[in-house]
Design a protein around this motif. Structure first.
Motif, PDB file in Angstrom:
ATOM      1  N   ASN A  86      16.632  74.432 -44.004  1.00 32.74           N
ATOM      2  CA  ASN A  86      15.730  74.020 -44.924  1.00 32.74           C
ATOM      3  C   ASN A  86      14.351  73.841 -44.619  1.00 32.74           C
ATOM      4  N   LYS A  87      13.981  73.123 -43.548  1.00 37.36           N
ATOM      5  CA  LYS A  87      12.401  73.100 -42.719  1.00 37.36           C
ATOM      6  C   LYS A  87      12.219  74.373 -42.471  1.00 37.36           C
ATOM      7  N   THR A  88      13.214  75.009 -41.735  1.00 33.23           N
ATOM      8  CA  THR A  88      12.478  76.268 -41.177  1.00 33.23           C
ATOM      9  C   THR A  88      12.286  77.232 -42.257  1.00 33.23           C
ATOM     10  N   ILE A  89      12.990  77.507 -43.214  1.00 28.08           N
ATOM     11  CA  ILE A  89      12.392  78.219 -44.476  1.00 28.08           C
ATOM     12  C   ILE A  89      11.204  77.989 -44.880  1.00 28.08           C
ATOM     13  N   GLN A  90      11.053  76.550 -45.273  1.00 31.64           N
ATOM     14  CA  GLN A  90       9.688  76.108 -45.760  1.00 31.64           C
ATOM     15  C   GLN A  90       8.568  76.443 -44.951  1.00 31.64           C
ATOM     16  N   MET A  91       8.673  76.416 -43.348  1.00 28.51           N
ATOM     17  CA  MET A  91       7.780  76.608 -42.543  1.00 28.51           C
ATOM     18  C   MET A  91       7.391  78.129 -42.763  1.00 28.51           C
ATOM     19  N   GLN A  92       8.546  79.046 -42.827  1.00 34.55           N
ATOM     20  CA  GLN A  92       8.339  80.305 -43.018  1.00 34.55           C
ATOM     21  C   GLN A  92       7.661  80.704 -44.252  1.00 34.55           C
ATOM     22  N   GLN A  93       7.974  80.045 -45.224  1.00 36.65           N
ATOM     23  CA  GLN A  93       7.283  80.469 -46.578  1.00 36.65           C
ATOM     24  C   GLN A  93       5.723  79.974 -46.655  1.00 36.65           C
ATOM     25  N   THR A  94       5.378  78.790 -46.034  1.00 40.61           N
ATOM     26  CA  THR A  94       4.072  78.540 -46.059  1.00 40.61           C
ATOM     27  C   THR A  94       3.263  78.872 -44.689  1.00 40.61           C
ATOM     28  N   ASN A  95       4.165  79.791 -43.961  1.00 40.92           N
ATOM     29  CA  ASN A  95       3.423  80.253 -42.656  1.00 40.92           C
ATOM     30  C   ASN A  95       2.822  79.136 -41.906  1.00 40.92           C
ATOM     31  N   ASN A  96       3.409  77.864 -41.810  1.00 34.89           N
ATOM     32  CA  ASN A  96       2.762  76.772 -41.035  1.00 34.89           C
ATOM     33  C   ASN A  96       3.832  76.109 -40.405  1.00 34.89           C
ATOM     34  N   LEU A  97       3.439  75.556 -39.357  1.00 32.26           N
ATOM     35  CA  LEU A  97       4.592  74.905 -38.451  1.00 32.26           C
ATOM     36  C   LEU A  97       4.428  73.163 -38.886  1.00 32.26           C
TER      37      LEU A  97
END
Length: 186
Positions: free
Chosen positions: A170-181
């Motif tokens: 879930n965190k990885t998907i969020q980071m991909q969607q926001t383009n932010n680590l």
């Protein structure tokens, strides 16, 4: 020369300073036969990957003190570690933003895994490596690794030992969607 991870306490640097810090560290130890490979900037420490003769380690640390006081030093060498201890160490290093060391610990675990478990551990390694790149202000490189991490995590079980794999996905998907680590704990 021997290799060490030197962690200096950090109260002023951000990953954007990584390149400047590595150059500064190299200047500080220029009169020693030492190598400063890279600086990774975490919220509470600066991690320097260095090589130096063991008898000059204390002097090297002293010369690096303008960057920050020493937090800890880890001698880096190939070590055989039990799988369970590697998982415990990998989690500890990940959760304390020591992502390079987390990657190394989980790589030791990965070498002892087979099949689907091997893929899952590799996905966790890729997340740690992505964050290690972010600590060097290489956010794009880190973001690029997220897709590979998701492929490896796949539809693996939701929990691996004490690691909430669903949360990582879930965190990885969020980071991909926001383009932010954005750092998180496992």
């Amino acid at each position: 020369m021997e290799r060490y991870m030197i962690h200096l306490k950090n109260d002023r640097y951000t990953p954007e300073h990584s390149r400047d810090v590595v150059y500064y560290a190299r200047d500080l130890v220029a009169d020693l036969n030492a190598s400063v490979r890279v600086a990774r900037i975490a919220s509470n420490f600066v991690e320097l990957d260095v090589s130096v003769e063991p008898e000059k380690l204390d002097l090297l640390v002293q010369k690096l003190s303008p960057i920050g006081p020493v937090d800890n030093i880890r001698h880096v060498f190939e070590e055989e570690i039990e799988k369970e201890q590697g998982i415990v160490d990998g989690i500890f290093y990940f959760n304390t933003e020591r992502f390079w060391e987390s990657h190394e610990a989980f790589e030791g675990v990965w070498k002892k895994c087979f099949g689907r478990e091997k893929e899952l551990v590799q996905g966790i390694i890729l997340i740690a490596v992505a964050f290690a790149h972010a600590q060097r202000n290489e956010v794009r490189v880190g973001l690029g690794m997220l897709g590979r991490a998701m492929e490896k995590l796949g539809d693996s079980p939701s929990v691996y030992h004490s690691i909430d794999v669903d949360r990582i996905r879930n965190k990885t998907i969020q980071m991909q969607q926001t383009n932010n680590l954005s750092m998180f704990e496992i």
